[in-house]
Design a protein around this motif. Structure first.
Motif: not given
Length: 255
Positions: A44-59
């Motif tokens: 999950k920590e790797r998916i969270d990292e991906l989310a953090n790299n999505l910028g404004e689209k993180k939501k």
């Protein structure tokens, strides 16, 4: 034929194996195309990292811990998604497992782990996704990320345990689902995507331990983004068009 992703905008896609490689590339691409994406993976920590790299689209992105080799994890994940976010419209099965082992004298635990991840887990995900789509009258799409090794096994490829057998089986599963859905008059589509050598953790590990550099030149592989483009191509087709199977190969692949 007019290609468009508009009908998927704002709808939910589930991507397994989203922590790295092809799965991560697909998850990112679908978010960019306006979908709400739930990434499933053990790390999950790797998916969270991906989310953090999505910028404004993180939501638009949700990360969820799920081991595809465990049925209860899958059932819990799909239940959570349906209750907390909504019914899924797209499932992309990208999770995969490779073990450097033989069939003639390999370990049973390695065989089972590959089968449970690459085949059984994938099939359970398909079943649960189709059930949800039917319950909500959704003309959804199931995409299974397979492998060129599910179509052909080069004579030099050895010691890959159940990897190739499971990839051949995924091809059969996808076709069986397609025929079942047709007989049920269902509008749900299925697509089997078979990439050749792609720069992923699994491929690079295989190169390192298997000595396959002459077959899969490391600096000339497909990129995860190439496979993600193939996914959006299949999704972009109009309702009456179904991409049954799509094969991608690096220009220099020698088989």
């Amino acid at each position: 034929m007019v290609l468009s992703m508009k009908r998927w905008v704002g709808h939910i896609a589930v991507v397994t194996g989203a922590s790295s490689g092809i799965g991560a590339g697909i998850a990112k691409k679908l978010v960019e195309e306006g979908m709400i994406v739930v990434g499933l993976a053990r790390r999950k920590e790797r998916i969270d990292e991906l989310a953090n790299n999505l910028g404004e689209k993180k939501k638009q992105f949700y990360s969820l811990k799920c081991d595809i080799s465990h049925e209860q994890d899958i059932l819990d994940a799909f239940e959570w998604i349906t209750k907390k976010i909504g019914p899924l419209y797209v499932l992309v099965n990208s999770a995969g497992c490779f073990r450097n082992d033989s069939l003639t004298d390999g370990k049973t635990e390695n065989m089972k782990q590959v089968v449970d991840t690459n085949l059984i887990g994938l099939t359970i995900c398909c079943r649960e996704a189709i059930r949800i789509m039917k319950e909500n009258n959704i003309a959804g799409h199931i995409i299974n990320i397979n492998s060129i090794l599910g179509q052909h096994i080069p004579r030099d490829v050895i010691n890959v345990s159940m990897y190739c057998p499971t990839k051949f089986a995924v091809r059969a599963v996808t076709e069986t689902l397609r025929l079942e859905l047709i007989h049920q008059d269902s509008p749900i589509k299925t697509t089997n995507i078979c990439p050749g050598a792609t720069e992923t953790e699994i491929s690079l590990k295989a190169l390192k331990v298997g000595g396959y550099a002459h077959l899969f030149p490391e600096n000339k592989m497909l990129l995860p983004e190439d496979v993600a483009d193939a996914v959006t191509y299949a999704l972009s087709t109009p309702p009456q068009v179904q991409i049954k199977e799509l094969t991608l190969k690096p220009l220099t692949e020698k088989f």
